[in-house]
Scaffold this motif. Sequence first.
Motif, mmCIF file in Angstrom:
data_model
loop_
_atom_site.group_PDB
_atom_site.id
_atom_site.type_symbol
_atom_site.label_atom_id
_atom_site.label_comp_id
_atom_site.label_asym_id
_atom_site.label_seq_id
_atom_site.Cartn_x
_atom_site.Cartn_y
_atom_site.Cartn_z
ATOM 1 N N LYS A 15 0.915 -1.333 -0.382
ATOM 2 C CA LYS A 15 -0.088 0.046 -0.391
ATOM 3 C C LYS A 15 1.020 1.048 -0.026
ATOM 4 O O LYS A 15 1.502 1.303 1.147
ATOM 5 N N ARG A 17 2.328 4.806 0.858
ATOM 6 C CA ARG A 17 2.326 5.430 1.978
ATOM 7 C C ARG A 17 2.231 7.184 1.592
ATOM 8 O O ARG A 17 2.566 7.587 0.921
ATOM 9 N N GLY A 20 -2.652 8.775 3.761
ATOM 10 C CA GLY A 20 -4.085 9.332 4.224
ATOM 11 C C GLY A 20 -4.842 8.626 4.290
ATOM 12 O O GLY A 20 -5.287 7.590 3.256
ATOM 13 N N ASP A 21 -6.079 9.101 4.548
ATOM 14 C CA ASP A 21 -7.431 8.413 4.444
ATOM 15 C C ASP A 21 -7.849 9.533 3.287
ATOM 16 O O ASP A 21 -8.807 8.364 3.128
ATOM 17 N N HIS A 24 -7.494 5.751 1.284
ATOM 18 C CA HIS A 24 -7.704 4.681 1.755
ATOM 19 C C HIS A 24 -8.841 3.627 1.087
ATOM 20 O O HIS A 24 -9.056 2.121 1.189
ATOM 21 N N ARG A 25 -9.774 4.341 1.159
ATOM 22 C CA ARG A 25 -11.233 3.733 0.611
ATOM 23 C C ARG A 25 -10.143 3.648 -1.208
ATOM 24 O O ARG A 25 -11.151 2.692 -1.522
ATOM 25 N N TRP A 27 -7.867 1.667 -2.063
ATOM 26 C CA TRP A 27 -6.811 1.000 -1.941
ATOM 27 C C TRP A 27 -7.269 -0.262 -1.138
ATOM 28 O O TRP A 27 -7.732 -1.378 -1.855
ATOM 29 N N ASN A 28 -8.640 -0.107 -0.080
ATOM 30 C CA ASN A 28 -9.192 -1.248 0.100
ATOM 31 C C ASN A 28 -9.962 -1.729 -1.120
ATOM 32 O O ASN A 28 -10.199 -2.618 -1.328
ATOM 33 N N ASP A 87 -12.902 10.872 -3.633
ATOM 34 C CA ASP A 87 -11.837 11.086 -1.399
ATOM 35 C C ASP A 87 -10.411 11.865 -1.703
ATOM 36 O O ASP A 87 -9.994 12.805 -0.243
ATOM 37 N N ALA A 229 -1.219 9.210 -3.724
ATOM 38 C CA ALA A 229 -0.661 9.688 -2.507
ATOM 39 C C ALA A 229 0.196 10.882 -2.450
ATOM 40 O O ALA A 229 0.577 11.054 -1.203
#
Length: 244
Positions: A15, A17, A20-21, A24-25, A27-28, A87, A229
């Motif tokens: 993932k 770096r 942050g938030d 996150h979604r 990537w999931n 996001d 990111a």
Amino acid sequence: MSKLTTVELTDLPAKPRGGGDEIHRSWNRLVAAHKSVAGLFTTLNELRAGQDDMRGAISEAHRDQARAAIVFTAAGIDACLRTLLRDCLPTLLAVPGGAHGAFVGHFMAQRLNGPLTKATKDAVTNIDPRSALIDLYVEDLTGSSIQGAKDLARCRDALGLKKDPALDDAILDGHQSFFDARHEVVHELDLVDPSGKGSRGRRHRDLAAVGTQCDGALQLMHAFIAPTARTVKAARRATGGSTP
């Protein structure tokens, strides 16, 4: 010794770096899509290994597993990019740069050039116009689904990644065959002649080729998320925000 060639996905890199938030979604969603498609290929390999003659003709049921992998991969791309845009754009648009330039250029050319549509008026007059305009922008960029290299390029530019060598036009164009296959599977049920004239047999999907296409398309999403990111981290720093 079995001569069966298995169809597998390459593992995703770690993932990214720094996003942050904001990442996150997305990537999931990418991880979930990768897991689902990998599972389909595992089932496909097991079905083929269970054949009486593994060198025999590939059945239509096996090709349907490959078709399902195309659909699952495409759905993952749609979810991943749409979420990444929604996001990350609030952070990226808070500073000057490629993302902000693409945002302004889009609205000047597509939304503010001539009579305003109801959707545009509703966004401008929303209690939170900035968020509403971003939502409208994302809908303009992605529509009901990502259709091909041109849509990928628009998403790339919107994220301020136009100069990223891993996402140049030639690389995005190289994935057009995957989206063509997705269109054939979803909209034509893979019929050779969907009009009903002449032959209506189904296309004979090459399993190895499908595996390569799906793997490349999912790895491409990492190529979107990783530089985003970094740009999100830079934008946070520029506005005095934290950079987890």
